[in-house]
Structure formats: C-alpha cells, structure tokens
Design a protein around this motif. Sequence first.
Motif, short mmCIF file in Angstrom:
data_model
loop_
_atom_site.label_atom_id
_atom_site.label_comp_id
_atom_site.label_asym_id
_atom_site.label_seq_id
_atom_site.Cartn_x
_atom_site.Cartn_y
_atom_site.Cartn_z
N CYS A 1 37.31 44.39 42.03
CA CYS A 1 38.21 43.79 43.01
C CYS A 1 37.78 42.34 43.20
O CYS A 1 36.60 42.06 43.44
N ALA A 2 38.74 41.43 43.09
CA ALA A 2 38.48 40.01 43.30
C ALA A 2 39.20 39.55 44.55
O ALA A 2 40.38 39.85 44.74
N ILE A 3 38.47 38.86 45.41
CA ILE A 3 39.04 38.26 46.61
C ILE A 3 38.90 36.77 46.45
O ILE A 3 37.79 36.23 46.48
N GLY A 4 40.01 36.09 46.21
CA GLY A 4 39.94 34.71 45.77
C GLY A 4 40.52 33.69 46.73
O GLY A 4 41.63 33.87 47.23
N ASN A 5 39.76 32.66 46.96
CA ASN A 5 40.27 31.45 47.59
C ASN A 5 40.55 30.44 46.50
O ASN A 5 41.61 29.84 46.45
N ALA A 6 39.59 30.27 45.58
CA ALA A 6 39.76 29.47 44.37
C ALA A 6 39.70 30.41 43.17
O ALA A 6 39.92 31.61 43.30
N GLY A 7 39.37 29.86 41.98
CA GLY A 7 39.51 30.65 40.76
C GLY A 7 38.24 31.06 40.07
O GLY A 7 38.26 31.43 38.90
N ASP B 1 35.88 39.16 32.10
CA ASP B 1 35.94 39.26 30.63
C ASP B 1 37.33 38.82 30.17
O ASP B 1 37.73 37.70 30.42
N ASP B 2 38.08 39.73 29.53
CA ASP B 2 39.41 39.35 29.03
C ASP B 2 40.53 39.73 29.99
O ASP B 2 41.72 39.57 29.68
N VAL B 3 40.18 40.21 31.15
CA VAL B 3 41.18 40.67 32.11
C VAL B 3 41.46 39.57 33.14
O VAL B 3 40.53 39.04 33.75
N VAL B 4 42.73 39.23 33.31
CA VAL B 4 43.12 38.26 34.33
C VAL B 4 43.27 39.01 35.65
O VAL B 4 44.12 39.89 35.78
N LEU B 5 42.44 38.65 36.62
CA LEU B 5 42.53 39.28 37.93
C LEU B 5 43.42 38.48 38.87
O LEU B 5 44.40 38.99 39.38
N LEU B 6 43.06 37.23 39.09
CA LEU B 6 43.81 36.39 40.03
C LEU B 6 44.78 35.49 39.26
O LEU B 6 44.40 34.83 38.31
N ALA B 7 46.01 35.47 39.70
CA ALA B 7 47.04 34.66 39.06
C ALA B 7 47.24 33.37 39.86
O ALA B 7 47.68 33.41 41.01
N ASP B 8 46.90 32.24 39.25
CA ASP B 8 47.12 30.92 39.86
C ASP B 8 46.56 30.81 41.27
O ASP B 8 47.28 30.49 42.22
N PRO B 9 45.26 31.06 41.46
CA PRO B 9 44.69 30.90 42.80
C PRO B 9 44.73 29.45 43.24
O PRO B 9 44.52 28.53 42.44
N ASP B 10 45.03 29.23 44.51
CA ASP B 10 45.18 27.88 45.05
C ASP B 10 44.36 27.78 46.33
O ASP B 10 44.68 28.44 47.32
#
Length: 332
Positions: free
Chosen positions: A236-242, A248-257
């Motif tokens: 699980c990713a909790i993102g403010n930035a990226g 690895d090869d899995v994109v978790l967060l899409a266009d974090p801003d």
Amino acid sequence: MYDVVLLTLGSERDAPGGGCGSGGACCGGASEAAGEQPGERCETPRVPVLACADALTARGARVETVTARSDAEIDEVLARLDGPPRADGLTWPDPDSKTRLVVATASDGQLRAVLRRLVRRYAPPPSRRPADLPDNRTVPDLPPVGVLPLDPARSGTARDLAAQLGLPRDPAAVAAAVLDGTARRLDLLRNDGGSVTLDGALLGAADDAGRPLHWRARIEVDGTVLSNGEEPIMACAIGNAGGYARLDDVVLLADPDPSDGRVQVAVAVPVVTRSALGRKRVRLEVRRARGRAAAVVPRDKKLPFLDDGVEGELSRKRSWWTEPGAWAVWTA
C-alpha cells in the motif's frame, strides 16, 4: 540582507537529552540493523555545506552554520523564525522574517525531522484555534526552507524529494534560490501518530529473497474502501509526492502531485483467476483513490512501513490527512 542559518542534523550521541526526528536518529538514514550508528555518516561538516555557506557570504548574507543533535537544538534554530507576540499568546511564524533557513539533508527523513518540529512549534491546540487559521488546515503557513542535498547521486535512479521537485542541488544554486528565489508552497501530510510526511509512505514487507509478504488491513480514503481487511495485500502506498509511485515494475501511484491538496492511496492486491482451461493464474490488481484523508487499520500484529525513508511498524489504526500548501521550499 538576510541572516541565514545553515542547519545540519548530527548524531544524538553527544546530546544527553536524546535524538531528533523519528526513532531518535537525527540523520534519518542510519540503520542499526545494518550495523550503522545513528549519525555516523553526518558527524563531520560536509563540503556542500561549506560551499553553500561561502556562496551565501559572498552575496552579503550573514551566515551561521549549526549542527543540531537533538529536537531541542532544532527548536532553538526554529525559534528564530517566530513572529512578534500575538494577543492570543500563540507562537506564530513571522511572514516578514529576515532570517532564512537552509536544511542540509542526507535523506528525506532529515528534512522531515525539521518539518516535524516546525509543525509542533506552530500548530495551535484545537481548543485555541485562531480565526486567521485557514479552514482546511491545522497549521499556519510554515516558513519556507532551503534544501541543500548532500548526495548529488540521489538525483538519479533513487530520486529524493529534492529531485522530484526539481530543486537545485549545487550549493551555489541553492544559495541563489534562498536569497533571490520564490517560495513554492506544498502540501503536508500529518498523521495521528504525531508525525508528518513530505513524500509518502509504503506499507508492506518482503522475505529474505525479496518476495512480497501478504498482509491484511482495512484501508479507506474519504470513506472509499480499498480493502475491507479480509483479503491479502502485497503493498500500500500513501503518496503526497512520487517517491513510492512504483514498486519494482508495478505502478502504484498515478501522477502524484504534492500541491493538489489531496493524498493519493494505492493498494496492490493479488487476484486469482482461471483460464478457459481451468489453469489458475494470479494477477495484481491496483486500486487507487484520492482524497483529503486516508486510514489504515492493520489486521496483523505488526505491519512494517517506510515513511519518507524512515522505517517503522504499525500495530494499530493510523490516519493521514492533507494540510494543503502548509509548507514551502525556496526554488529558483
């Protein structure tokens, strides 16, 4: 001209009162499991710090270099950013301060340690919330900080927050941004554990071979449930930035801003399917949501995580919420 404090975080070993930041490690990057002592990589003044101080002095700034080895010593530096006394008695930052702060960072965890102390200094108690505090915030506009990365290689593959934000890394360019640049305001994540997050957090663990271990937790964003706590989760990713946008090869967060006023959360769940011939296959399903706040309730006793690169374990509910535009960096 400005007074500039160039702050480096050192080891807590020389400070009987204990260490700064998360886990007592001022350096924010030492790993006791790896045999490193907290602070052993940042005891000696680094060449970029001296070069930045020289560049600031050459421009006429009055420069002081400080190595803080405890939260109390960080607080002594931050007190110079205080504004004049208020009628309500609150400690508040001075929006017209002639003192500027540069934080020399060997890791994002070090920068987080300073922002954590800024929040603790200026966040008013809920019972004394002033009328001039923005409705969607619990902290005022925190003073901008200059960021002096101590590791130029981090602008490459392992991108630190300074690289993600496009901040200058050369000491002379950092000095110019602090004296002549503009303040770029960014979102801040606070959590109910009493800390802050600048970049993001990654929850999960791997075995000795690097294979992800499955775990369970209830995860929701503004009431949207991404996992009900019954199914296995890989990450699980909790993102403010990226910083944790990919695993690895899995994109978790899409266009974090980091300036959109929202936290983005992604959950990677293995889903078992069967082909037309009945063969079992496992595919990875990534569920995403954006919102003002996120909550994780672990079902396991201890859930390992990284928060701005700092290791920790989650054993009970943890909530993160967004403070839009609460902190700022000096940029060219």
